[in-house]
Every structure is written in structure tokens, then in C-alpha cells.
Design a protein around this motif. Sequence first.
Motif, PDB file in Angstrom:
ATOM      1  N   ILE A 570       8.617   5.349 -10.601  1.00  0.00           N
ATOM      2  CA  ILE A 570       9.245   5.408  -9.283  1.00  0.00           C
ATOM      3  C   ILE A 570       8.665   4.322  -8.398  1.00  0.00           C
ATOM      4  CG2 ILE A 570       9.841   7.846  -9.353  1.00  0.00           C
ATOM      5  CD1 ILE A 570       7.304   8.420  -7.753  1.00  0.00           C
ATOM      6  N   THR A 571       9.377   4.021  -7.323  1.00  0.00           N
ATOM      7  CA  THR A 571       8.926   2.963  -6.435  1.00  0.00           C
ATOM      8  C   THR A 571       9.410   3.254  -5.019  1.00  0.00           C
ATOM      9  OG1 THR A 571       8.878   0.564  -6.128  1.00  0.00           O
ATOM     10  CG2 THR A 571      10.982   1.529  -6.772  1.00  0.00           C
ATOM     11  N   VAL A 572       9.113   2.324  -4.115  1.00  0.00           N
ATOM     12  CA  VAL A 572       9.636   2.390  -2.754  1.00  0.00           C
ATOM     13  C   VAL A 572      10.788   1.397  -2.637  1.00  0.00           C
ATOM     14  CG1 VAL A 572       7.452   3.109  -1.746  1.00  0.00           C
ATOM     15  CG2 VAL A 572       7.967   0.668  -1.935  1.00  0.00           C
ATOM     16  N   GLY A 573      11.640   1.624  -1.658  1.00  0.00           N
ATOM     17  CA  GLY A 573      12.752   0.722  -1.420  1.00  0.00           C
ATOM     18  C   GLY A 573      13.072   0.666   0.063  1.00  0.00           C
ATOM     19  N   MET A 574      13.993  -0.234   0.441  1.00  0.00           N
ATOM     20  CA  MET A 574      14.359  -0.371   1.841  1.00  0.00           C
ATOM     21  C   MET A 574      15.836  -0.722   1.958  1.00  0.00           C
ATOM     22  SD  MET A 574      12.487  -2.597   4.904  1.00  0.00           S
ATOM     23  CE  MET A 574      10.959  -2.606   4.001  1.00  0.00           C
ATOM     24  N   LEU A 575      16.545   0.025   2.810  1.00  0.00           N
ATOM     25  CA  LEU A 575      17.928  -0.261   3.135  1.00  0.00           C
ATOM     26  C   LEU A 575      18.010  -0.725   4.576  1.00  0.00           C
ATOM     27  CD1 LEU A 575      19.617   2.992   1.699  1.00  0.00           C
ATOM     28  CD2 LEU A 575      18.894   0.952   0.448  1.00  0.00           C
ATOM     29  N   TYR A 576      19.019  -1.574   4.873  1.00  0.00           N
ATOM     30  CA  TYR A 576      19.206  -2.008   6.259  1.00  0.00           C
ATOM     31  C   TYR A 576      20.679  -2.292   6.510  1.00  0.00           C
ATOM     32  CZ  TYR A 576      19.806  -6.835   4.680  1.00  0.00           C
ATOM     33  OH  TYR A 576      20.281  -7.978   4.080  1.00  0.00           O
ATOM     34  N   ARG A 577      21.055  -2.279   7.793  1.00  0.00           N
ATOM     35  CA  ARG A 577      22.420  -2.571   8.200  1.00  0.00           C
ATOM     36  C   ARG A 577      22.492  -4.008   8.732  1.00  0.00           C
ATOM     37  NH1 ARG A 577      23.669   3.046  11.554  1.00  0.00           N
ATOM     38  NH2 ARG A 577      24.828   4.092   9.877  1.00  0.00           N
ATOM     39  N   PRO A 578      23.069  -4.910   7.974  1.00  0.00           N
ATOM     40  CA  PRO A 578      23.106  -6.313   8.424  1.00  0.00           C
ATOM     41  C   PRO A 578      23.905  -6.506   9.712  1.00  0.00           C
ATOM     42  CG  PRO A 578      24.392  -5.999   6.410  1.00  0.00           C
ATOM     43  CD  PRO A 578      23.647  -4.746   6.624  1.00  0.00           C
ATOM     44  N   ALA A 579      24.805  -5.581  10.047  1.00  0.00           N
ATOM     45  CA  ALA A 579      25.550  -5.713  11.296  1.00  0.00           C
ATOM     46  C   ALA A 579      24.700  -5.338  12.502  1.00  0.00           C
ATOM     47  CB  ALA A 579      26.801  -4.834  11.247  1.00  0.00           C
ATOM     48  N   ARG A 580      23.561  -4.702  12.248  1.00  0.00           N
ATOM     49  CA  ARG A 580      22.729  -4.205  13.344  1.00  0.00           C
ATOM     50  C   ARG A 580      21.377  -4.898  13.441  1.00  0.00           C
ATOM     51  NH1 ARG A 580      23.505  -1.098  17.311  1.00  0.00           N
ATOM     52  NH2 ARG A 580      21.828   0.371  16.839  1.00  0.00           N
ATOM     53  N   ILE A 581      20.891  -5.427  12.334  1.00  0.00           N
ATOM     54  CA  ILE A 581      19.554  -6.008  12.306  1.00  0.00           C
ATOM     55  C   ILE A 581      19.531  -7.114  11.263  1.00  0.00           C
ATOM     56  CG2 ILE A 581      18.597  -4.388  10.615  1.00  0.00           C
ATOM     57  CD1 ILE A 581      16.041  -4.300  12.379  1.00  0.00           C
ATOM     58  N   THR A 582      18.734  -8.148  11.500  1.00  0.00           N
ATOM     59  CA  THR A 582      18.780  -9.355  10.670  1.00  0.00           C
ATOM     60  C   THR A 582      17.460  -9.558   9.948  1.00  0.00           C
ATOM     61  OG1 THR A 582      20.265 -10.367  12.285  1.00  0.00           O
ATOM     62  CG2 THR A 582      19.207 -11.841  10.693  1.00  0.00           C
ATOM     63  N   LEU A 583      17.547  -9.925   8.660  1.00  0.00           N
ATOM     64  CA  LEU A 583      16.337 -10.239   7.901  1.00  0.00           C
ATOM     65  C   LEU A 583      15.644 -11.459   8.513  1.00  0.00           C
ATOM     66  CD1 LEU A 583      17.529  -9.898   4.188  1.00  0.00           C
ATOM     67  CD2 LEU A 583      16.368  -8.184   5.587  1.00  0.00           C
ATOM     68  N   ASN A 584      14.313 -11.387   8.541  1.00  0.00           N
ATOM     69  CA  ASN A 584      13.506 -12.504   9.032  1.00  0.00           C
ATOM     70  C   ASN A 584      12.552 -12.894   7.906  1.00  0.00           C
ATOM     71  OD1 ASN A 584      11.617 -14.203  10.242  1.00  0.00           O
ATOM     72  ND2 ASN A 584      11.564 -13.065  12.158  1.00  0.00           N
ATOM     73  N   GLY A 585      12.980 -13.805   7.073  1.00  0.00           N
ATOM     74  CA  GLY A 585      12.161 -14.216   5.939  1.00  0.00           C
ATOM     75  C   GLY A 585      12.357 -13.308   4.744  1.00  0.00           C
ATOM     76  N   ALA A 586      11.625 -13.610   3.683  1.00  0.00           N
ATOM     77  CA  ALA A 586      11.749 -12.875   2.426  1.00  0.00           C
ATOM     78  C   ALA A 586      10.865 -11.633   2.424  1.00  0.00           C
ATOM     79  CB  ALA A 586      11.369 -13.784   1.257  1.00  0.00           C
ATOM     80  N   ALA A 587      11.264 -10.654   1.623  1.00  0.00           N
ATOM     81  CA  ALA A 587      10.434  -9.464   1.430  1.00  0.00           C
ATOM     82  C   ALA A 587       9.225  -9.818   0.579  1.00  0.00           C
ATOM     83  CB  ALA A 587      11.244  -8.368   0.760  1.00  0.00           C
ATOM     84  N   SER A 588       8.187  -9.027   0.712  1.00  0.00           N
ATOM     85  CA  SER A 588       6.983  -9.240  -0.084  1.00  0.00           C
ATOM     86  C   SER A 588       6.397  -7.898  -0.501  1.00  0.00           C
ATOM     87  CB  SER A 588       5.936 -10.051   0.686  1.00  0.00           C
ATOM     88  OG  SER A 588       5.549  -9.369   1.873  1.00  0.00           O
ATOM     89  N   VAL A 589       5.418  -7.966  -1.371  1.00  0.00           N
ATOM     90  CA  VAL A 589       4.781  -6.766  -1.917  1.00  0.00           C
ATOM     91  C   VAL A 589       3.298  -6.785  -1.578  1.00  0.00           C
ATOM     92  CG1 VAL A 589       4.092  -5.615  -4.057  1.00  0.00           C
ATOM     93  CG2 VAL A 589       6.442  -6.433  -3.778  1.00  0.00           C
ATOM     94  N   ILE A 590       2.775  -5.644  -1.144  1.00  0.00           N
ATOM     95  CA  ILE A 590       1.323  -5.475  -1.006  1.00  0.00           C
ATOM     96  C   ILE A 590       0.855  -4.681  -2.211  1.00  0.00           C
ATOM     97  CG2 ILE A 590      -0.554  -4.496   0.351  1.00  0.00           C
ATOM     98  CD1 ILE A 590       1.157  -4.824   2.831  1.00  0.00           C
ATOM     99  N   ALA A 591       0.125  -5.329  -3.096  1.00  0.00           N
ATOM    100  CA  ALA A 591      -0.415  -4.635  -4.263  1.00  0.00           C
ATOM    101  C   ALA A 591      -1.500  -3.659  -3.823  1.00  0.00           C
ATOM    102  CB  ALA A 591      -0.974  -5.639  -5.259  1.00  0.00           C
TER     103      ALA A 591
END
Length: 871
Positions: A570-591
Amino acid sequence: MKGLTKLTAVSLAVAAALPMMANADVLISEYVEGSSNNKAIEIYNNSDVAVNLTGYKLVRYKDGDTTALDMVELTDSIAAKAVKVILHPSAAITLPTGTDSMTGNLYFNGGDAVGLLKDGVLVDVIGEIPTPSGWGLDATFQRNLDNLTANPTYDATQWVELEKDTFNGLGSLDAAVAPEPSTFTCNGATLTNIYDIQGAGDSSPLIAAGSFTSANEVTVKGIVTSRSDSLYKGFFIQDMQGDNSPYTSDGIFVFMNEAAPDSIQPGAEVCVQGKVNEYYGSTQIDIKDDQKFEVGALGEVPAATAFYVADGETLAQALERVEGMKVKLDAGSEMKISRTFSFDYDSYRNNMMLSHKAPLMKPTQMFEPNSAESVALSEANAVNQLFVESDNKAKNGEVPYFPDFNAETGYIRVGDQLTNIEGVIGYSYNAYRLLATNTITAGDFIRVNDRTDAPTVAEMGDIRVASFNVLNFFNDAVGGDANPSNSNRGALTEDEMVLQRTKIVNALVAMNADVVGLMEIANNGFGELSALQNLVDALNAELTDDQAYRFVEITDADKYEGKYIGTDAITVGMLYRPARITLNGAASVIATPEQHAAEAATTREKDGVVESSPSYDKFQRHSLVQSFSINDEKLTIVVNHLKSKGSGCIEDWAEFNEDAEPTDLQGKCNAFRVSAAKVLGESIKDVDGDVLVIGDLNAYGKEDPVAVLTDYDASNTDHVIRTASWTTLNGKVYEREGSVIDKGYGLINLNTQAHGASTYSYSYSGELGNLDHALGNASLAAKLVDIDDWHINSVESNLFEYGSKYTGDLIKSEGPFSASDHDPVIIALSYPAPVVTPLPDPVEPVKNSDGGSLGYFALMLLGALGLRRRS
């Protein structure tokens, strides 16, 4: 006759589902479960010819399971009208000379039914399926000679129970002699009052200090209020007159170690004689050996006494006053559901737990671990519990005393007040239990915090962020991609998976969040056959285009084996609404750190004996980071799911907590979670803009991992927080020995800021608390509009979840309730659009003396100086 006499419906169902073999010749004739490894099964060939045992085997149904586990494949043959004994290899049992015997891996214990299979078909069994906890422990059972017929459904009347370590019948078909019918009479006996036996203390005044049994027998007469054929094995009687004292009970339990005869029914007057016994805290009259009882006339059943807790006493003290009595919970009893109907691992049956005035809160949700306040609350919780039981184990998906139990209108929620239920008060498994004697309806639950269609913050703020543990959402059942461990922790069928997804989707739609952090979703990548894509497709099918979601995908460089987030199923994930909020850069992982301790990495000592540790390899799920832009401001969200509290780390072994709850009540692997919190804090401390840390930290509100991320300061407390030893990070040594934390990373617990410490998103063992958190830096906390734990899961029965294994014919709902076992946490934030001040309307230029025009700003300056000429 010893043993149970009533078959559970489950055992009947199991037997009905199995092919039958009429008049089977080979059967179980004796069962031995004695001291140490003294275990034996005797089988008998009831035919007139020898029988080849090829295809026969002994199995066990472990601790209430309905699926058999293999024990011994039988070999050779068994002679006509002869027995064969199967012994545990280490059994200290001497058989008569010439006994046909063999050894085999007999590893059944009390609570395990033993079956005899022929070619995979159950032909005979001893013990109910599922088996009551403790059945068959320290006992020998011999089959009656007048009933030598194999039976795939356990019938207690075919068996006689003998004392522990009785072996003299093994190897021959000697009949077990049933006890003679009782000739006891109460005529002329000196009677002892029930209330004099009970007394005003925790134990009977007739039992000397340091003893558990009275020196002499007592003769007692009372009216039967309830039978107990399964849970307690006996019956309850009550003095009709009583002594009118609130401090002494007028009822008591009579222990027979078997179902009472049919003549003993509620309302019957019964006289019994036996010794008074304090059996693990239960005051009772023990008549199991001599069975001295006399049944009189059948009359009215005693009315239930209204139960109350007096000022200044605990619930346990109030229950002790009425132990053995028939009581009724009314509105004045103020008894609230603290654990809804679900599985109780102590009694190994489904029941529910009540507490007085309010549900129990986890001590470390409210107070610092090991503090005087935390210890006091733990002690108070321990004496504020009453379990509501049925006598026989509940059928799958049913509440015996609440026949209208259903997902839509007949639900039971933590916090509800229970009224109008009646029952007798017993004590077992270190807890008081109300054995229900009537049934209740949905109207008998006073809803304190009822269901709501949406969280209170669903329309608040400029944006909303949610954290949601989705309880192992896997799409394996519909052909989803594999995860790194190639295991499925979620739905086993397509129907289960679709129901789970529908419930999650309905919850997400109602939450109306613009960003959603997910925990416990299958770690099977980001492709078309991923669980993430499956969920997003189903979710977007219910939404308009401007409400639709996308999922965040990490870069290829951060993917394990080019596909996954870390190595867990299992893992974590993230959903977002592009019509409401904008990505700022790439996603990353904290090991996150791993713990790798070799065998003998440390030692422990007890009673002068030094032991070396086993090896430990423990892992945690990585965290997911994504920054967003919202109205020209930067918001960074970190989604987390730290190590669970269930399985131990090397620190738990060193403190002898590998099989027990640590004394600080923080669960196992606490130091390991602190290591993850430290890495997380270091990773985000220099991030620009607003920072929001969300997710299932597997730590309650005042526990060490949350303290490390928030306001811990070693100079203000005696409580020491340490990280784990033997940790690595990204394949390199991180900390060989655990380090002491001096100061937290300064995030603010948004739930505490808004609502105080007594918030919750999870229920475990009848205690509420927050495992699911929202922690923000100062700039983020200043933008908090409100935060809501939407109580759709933690307070609901898990029988309404998607899984069908233990729920029988219970009809499930597609609504959001019981979509998971964790409540979603929704955070409303203020990110208003920048205010643009419009310029004034242009004015007609003013001519200067040379015929030129004065500019606008020049006119303003002249006006400010009072030099602008009048027209």
C-alpha cells in the motif's frame, strides 16, 4: 452430562454446506486436551470389517474459525470394532499394552474443534464450529456407548466430559459413566440469603482472605432470571425480597459448567447447594460436581431493576452492587456506546461496549504519555466499561438483541445512548457484562451525534484539503496491476471492490475537497490499471468537468523499479482539482527510515537471565510531497502514513513489550515512528510558503511523533523522546543508536487549534482519538477557516464495510458510512483572490496658460497643494 447442548446456527450452516456420508464407520471416540503436550484423539471403527485409513485425516477449527487446518494424515488401517489412538509426539500418556496407536502433530487447544475428514469431507467432529473460546481446554471427552454414530454436526449429548488428564479410557471402548440423577432436596436446609453471600465488597464475605472458595457449602433459594447455556454455562437466580440495600446484590450466578436442564427456566424457583467461589472476579455458587439443585414452581420472572451510577462511584463499583441481578438501562442510566457492535478479542465473540456518560477517549490523545493525567485517565477508562452480550455467539451479520440491525435505519454509532435493554450482570474476561434478556429497537438508541450527509466544512473557505485513509483500496479483483509484494489486502471479489469504491466515491463527492491525500491505496503504479486511476475514473463519473480530479504522479527518478512509491503493498496518493488549484513544480518523495537489526543486536535481562534479541527488519511507507499555487500563493502538502502500532520493533522486544501494549500506551514501534517524524521535520523545515502535513501518523494527538512535529520542548517536561536504533535511510546508516529529541519542528496541530484536544478520527478497543492529522506551519495555520473530522467511519460498525466474510446475509449500503475504518479530515483554508483597486474614470484635461494640458498626476499634485485653479 458435561458439555454444550445447543448447536449454533453457524455450525448447522457449516454442516449443511458439506457433503454428507451416511452411517460413516470411522468416528472420534475420545478427545484429550491435558497438561503440557498431553493431547490425544481416539478413533473407533464401528463396522464389522477392517477399514483402510487412506484418505482420512484429523483437522482443527482454530479459535472460532470455520475453515479447517490440517493436523494428521491417518495411515494403515483400523480393525473391526477396534480403536486407534493418535498421540502428540511429546505426550506423557501410557497406553495399555497392545494398543493400536500412532503419533501425529496434534496441536489443538481449548477453543479448537477437532474434525475427522474422509477424502476432504467432514464425517465427524467434536466441538462446535465456530468453537466458543476456551471450549475443550484442560478436558477429556468420551463418546457415549449408546450413540456411536459419526456426526458432522457437534451434538453435546453424545459426549461425557471428564476431568483434566483423564487417560484411563484411551485404547479401549470403556463407557464413561454419567453421574446419577440428583436426589438433593432443600427441605429442612438452613438457607443463606443471596445478599449475605454477595456482601458490600468486591468479593464474598464468606470467602477468607487469600482464598477463592468458601470453606463450607451454602444452601440458597431464588427465582431464575436467565439461563446461560454458552457464555457462562449455568443460570442466574435472584432473591425476590432482597434487603432493600443499594450496596448488596440480590442476584447470583450458579455455575454448572454445562447447559442447565430444561426444567430450569426464567421464573422457576430453584434451590441449590454448593460452595461460594470467586472465579476470576465473578462471585458464584459452584455446583458443577455434585449438581445439588431442586426445581420448584414456575412463576413470574423478577422485574428488572433500573440501573444507575451514584455520585462519587465508578461504573465498575455500580455494577458490583448489582452483580448477578437483572437490570434495565433507562435514560437515567446514562450509558453510551463506546465501541459499537464488533469483534471482541478477549471473549472472542461479537459484542459492544458501553461507558458511563460519554465514550472513552484514548489517554494519549488528551495528555502527554506517562503523565499523571494520562495514567489517571487510563485507570478511569478501565473501570468505565460494560459489555453487552448475547448468550450464544452471534450469527454473522446479526445483533441477537437488536433484530432490526441494518445499514440504513438500524445502525449503532459510538456516542449513542442505549436505553430499554434488560439483562443480568455477569463478570468474565476481566470485565462486567450485561447478558441481554430482551430485544431492542432503533428507537431505543438516543442519537447524540447522528449521521450527517456532508462534513460541516464542505462549502467553507476558498479551498479545502482532505486526508482520507481508504482501508486497503485494491483493484486486484478487476485485473489491476500488481504491487511490489504481489499481495491483495483489499476486496476479494469484484462485487466487494465495486461496493468499496462506491462508498469511497460517495464520501469524496460529499467532502467537496480540492486536494485529497489518500492512505492505504494499492501501490500498483499510475497506469490505466492502477488503483489510483480506477478510483479517479469512478469519482469523475459523478462530477462535472470543473469538479473533476487528477492524481499526482511522482517523477520516474523517484519511482521504485520505475513504477511504485516505495516497496510496500500500500502507499499514499494525492488527488487534486486542476480547475481549482494549480501544480507548482513536480511531486517528490520523502523516504522514511528502515530498521535493520541483526540477531543479537541487543540484549535484555529478567530474573538474572540474559537473552539476545532476534533480528528485526521493519519498514515504513514513504511520504508524498506536492506544491500548489492558489491565488499567487504557494501551498506545499505532504501526505504521510507512518508505521502501524501493531507489530513490534527491537525497542519493544528490549522492554518485554513484544506481546503486550507498552506501558506508555503509545503502541509498538513508537521510536521508529519518531525517527520518521524527525526525517519528515528536517525535510520540510526550510520549505517556502505554506506547509500542510496530513495523513495517518499512527500516533494520537499527544504522542511522541506528533509532539516532535509540533511543539515538543524537552526543557518543559520530564518526558524523554527518542528515535529508534539500527535505522537506515536511503540504504545508508541513519542512526546506529537512537537519539534524544530536544525540540519539535514547530508545526501547529490545526484540530487542536480549532477544537481542543478531544477530537477523534479512529476508534480502537473502545477508545476514541486522532490518528489522522493536519499539521501546518504558522502561515498556513493563520489561514485556517475550520477543520472537521467527518464521523462516517470511526463510530460505525465495521460489519457495514465492504467485506462479506463475517457478515452473513447483512445487506450493505452504498452510502459513505463505513467506507473505511478512519474518518476523513477536511481542512477549509482562506486563500482569497487578490483585491485589485480600479483607477478613477479619466477627467477632461485642464489647459495651462500656454494652451497646453496639465497631466492627470500633475493635477493631483496641484490639488494636494491647494494650487488647482477653480473653473
